[in-house]
Write a protein that holds these residues in place. Structure first.
Motif, PDB file in Angstrom:
ATOM      1  N   ARG A   1      -3.429   1.283  -1.142  1.00  0.00           N
ATOM      2  CA  ARG A   1      -2.931   0.747   0.126  1.00  0.00           C
ATOM      3  C   ARG A   1      -2.365   1.856   1.016  1.00  0.00           C
ATOM      4  O   ARG A   1      -2.619   1.902   2.213  1.00  0.00           O
ATOM      5  CB  ARG A   1      -1.867  -0.319  -0.150  1.00  0.00           C
ATOM      6  CG  ARG A   1      -1.389  -1.080   1.054  1.00  0.00           C
ATOM      7  CD  ARG A   1      -0.529  -2.311   0.730  1.00  0.00           C
ATOM      8  NE  ARG A   1       0.349  -2.220  -0.423  1.00  0.00           N
ATOM      9  CZ  ARG A   1       0.068  -2.718  -1.650  1.00  0.00           C
ATOM     10  NH1 ARG A   1      -1.080  -3.316  -1.879  1.00  0.00           N
ATOM     11  NH2 ARG A   1       0.938  -2.604  -2.638  1.00  0.00           N
ATOM     12  N   HIS A   2      -1.611   2.765   0.426  1.00  0.00           N
ATOM     13  CA  HIS A   2      -0.903   3.768   1.216  1.00  0.00           C
ATOM     14  C   HIS A   2      -1.579   5.133   1.266  1.00  0.00           C
ATOM     15  O   HIS A   2      -1.321   5.910   2.189  1.00  0.00           O
ATOM     16  CB  HIS A   2       0.531   3.936   0.696  1.00  0.00           C
ATOM     17  CG  HIS A   2       1.347   2.706   0.878  1.00  0.00           C
ATOM     18  ND1 HIS A   2       1.753   2.255   2.117  1.00  0.00           N
ATOM     19  CD2 HIS A   2       1.807   1.807  -0.027  1.00  0.00           C
ATOM     20  CE1 HIS A   2       2.446   1.139   1.969  1.00  0.00           C
ATOM     21  NE2 HIS A   2       2.489   0.847   0.682  1.00  0.00           N
TER      22      HIS A   2
ATOM     23  N   GLU B   1       5.475   0.776  -4.433  1.00  0.00           N
ATOM     24  CA  GLU B   1       5.398   0.511  -2.988  1.00  0.00           C
ATOM     25  C   GLU B   1       6.231   1.523  -2.206  1.00  0.00           C
ATOM     26  O   GLU B   1       5.769   2.133  -1.234  1.00  0.00           O
ATOM     27  CB  GLU B   1       5.872  -0.917  -2.705  1.00  0.00           C
ATOM     28  CG  GLU B   1       5.704  -1.363  -1.281  1.00  0.00           C
ATOM     29  CD  GLU B   1       4.249  -1.493  -0.854  1.00  0.00           C
ATOM     30  OE1 GLU B   1       3.990  -1.337   0.365  1.00  0.00           O
ATOM     31  OE2 GLU B   1       3.372  -1.725  -1.697  1.00  0.00           O
TER      32      GLU B   1
ATOM     33  N   PHE C   1       4.719   5.357  -2.671  1.00  0.00           N
ATOM     34  CA  PHE C   1       3.484   5.749  -1.985  1.00  0.00           C
ATOM     35  C   PHE C   1       3.539   5.520  -0.478  1.00  0.00           C
ATOM     36  O   PHE C   1       2.825   6.177   0.270  1.00  0.00           O
ATOM     37  CB  PHE C   1       2.288   5.102  -2.677  1.00  0.00           C
ATOM     38  CG  PHE C   1       2.210   5.545  -4.110  1.00  0.00           C
ATOM     39  CD1 PHE C   1       2.020   6.878  -4.427  1.00  0.00           C
ATOM     40  CD2 PHE C   1       2.424   4.647  -5.139  1.00  0.00           C
ATOM     41  CE1 PHE C   1       2.015   7.315  -5.736  1.00  0.00           C
ATOM     42  CE2 PHE C   1       2.411   5.065  -6.458  1.00  0.00           C
ATOM     43  CZ  PHE C   1       2.200   6.407  -6.757  1.00  0.00           C
ATOM     44  N   ARG C   2       4.421   4.632  -0.018  1.00  0.00           N
ATOM     45  CA  ARG C   2       4.658   4.524   1.418  1.00  0.00           C
ATOM     46  C   ARG C   2       5.282   5.834   1.922  1.00  0.00           C
ATOM     47  O   ARG C   2       4.920   6.345   2.968  1.00  0.00           O
ATOM     48  CB  ARG C   2       5.577   3.339   1.737  1.00  0.00           C
ATOM     49  CG  ARG C   2       5.717   3.114   3.251  1.00  0.00           C
ATOM     50  CD  ARG C   2       6.609   1.935   3.659  1.00  0.00           C
ATOM     51  NE  ARG C   2       6.628   0.816   2.766  1.00  0.00           N
ATOM     52  CZ  ARG C   2       7.692   0.468   2.008  1.00  0.00           C
ATOM     53  NH1 ARG C   2       8.811   1.149   2.055  1.00  0.00           N
ATOM     54  NH2 ARG C   2       7.637  -0.588   1.219  1.00  0.00           N
TER      55      ARG C   2
ATOM     56  N   ALA D   1       2.668   8.696   1.997  1.00  0.00           N
ATOM     57  CA  ALA D   1       1.636   8.526   3.022  1.00  0.00           C
ATOM     58  C   ALA D   1       1.946   9.275   4.310  1.00  0.00           C
ATOM     59  O   ALA D   1       1.043   9.579   5.093  1.00  0.00           O
ATOM     60  CB  ALA D   1       1.443   7.043   3.321  1.00  0.00           C
ATOM     61  N   GLN D   2       3.198   9.614   4.550  1.00  0.00           N
ATOM     62  CA  GLN D   2       3.547  10.307   5.794  1.00  0.00           C
ATOM     63  C   GLN D   2       3.205  11.796   5.765  1.00  0.00           C
ATOM     64  O   GLN D   2       3.290  12.466   6.789  1.00  0.00           O
ATOM     65  CB  GLN D   2       5.028  10.104   6.110  1.00  0.00           C
ATOM     66  CG  GLN D   2       5.980  10.766   5.136  1.00  0.00           C
ATOM     67  CD  GLN D   2       7.430  10.484   5.455  1.00  0.00           C
ATOM     68  OE1 GLN D   2       7.890  10.737   6.568  1.00  0.00           O
ATOM     69  NE2 GLN D   2       8.158   9.943   4.486  1.00  0.00           N
TER      70      GLN D   2
ATOM     71  N   ALA E   1      -0.795   0.090  -4.919  1.00  0.00           N
ATOM     72  CA  ALA E   1       0.049   0.786  -3.940  1.00  0.00           C
ATOM     73  C   ALA E   1      -0.585   2.108  -3.508  1.00  0.00           C
ATOM     74  O   ALA E   1      -0.540   2.466  -2.326  1.00  0.00           O
ATOM     75  CB  ALA E   1       1.447   1.023  -4.509  1.00  0.00           C
TER      76      ALA E   1
END
Length: 194
Positions: free
Chosen positions: A183-184, A149, A152-153, A156-157, A180
């Protein structure tokens, strides 16, 4: 070479034998690549990567022509992009731009912990921001120090992170990691390079 037919062995010998005997690396390198890829000849390839040890050795010794020769051979013979794995992303990106290699595929460590991001995370981010490469992030979980989580969050940026390489040891960890990623990183396309 045990998987090669007699015809394939003869072709390899004719194409690269002189290079091996004469110790001409410019002739021998394509031959060695072809031998290495023989077990995969019936599989659809998305790209062929030059291992980081060889990529970084060529960079460190100023053997830029090795990178160009590898790219040319892979694109011409296998009709897929050539990729370069590195432990020094800024140096490789700058060298690829200087060589004028058309939009290469680059794989390097990229993660929220800065693990393996040499010489430092800031320079790696800057290198990707100024270079047009197809980027594959590896060591995304920082060798297990980051949760999927968190990992990969963070990724994602960055719009240039389109593909990732991950290793998992358990089925539940694989499931968590894949969820994850989806999702990201919805742009991650099932492991296929764009």
């Amino acid at each position: 070479l045990s998987q090669a037919t007699f015809r394939q062995k003869f072709e390899l010998l004719m194409r690269g034998g002189r290079g091996v005997v004469g110790r001409d690396i410019r002739q021998a390198l394509p031959l060695l690549v072809d031998i290495e890829l023989m077990p995969f000849q019936r599989l659809p390839l998305g790209a062929v990567f030059l291992h980081d040890v060889l990529t970084d050795l060529a960079l460190g010794l100023g053997l830029d022509w090795v990178l160009g020769l590898f790219q040319e051979h892979i694109v011409e013979r296998y009709r897929v992009p050539a990729g370069f794995v590195t432990k020094n992303l800024p140096l490789l990106c700058d060298k690829l731009v200087a060589l004028g290699l058309p939009q290469p595929v680059v794989m390097a460590s990229f993660n929220a912990a800065g693990f393996g991001m040499n010489p430092n995370p800031r320079q790696c981010v800057e290198a990707l921001g100024r270079t047009e490469v197809t980027f594959v992030a590896m060591n995304t979980l920082a060798s297990g120090h980051l949760s999927p989580e968190t990992a990969f969050r963070y990724l994602a940026q960055f719009p240039w992170v389109r593909s990732v390489v991950v290793g998992v040891s358990r089925k539940d960890h694989a499931t968590e990691t894949i969820h994850a990623i989806r999702r990201h990183l919805p742009c991650a396309n099932g492991g296929r390079l764009p």
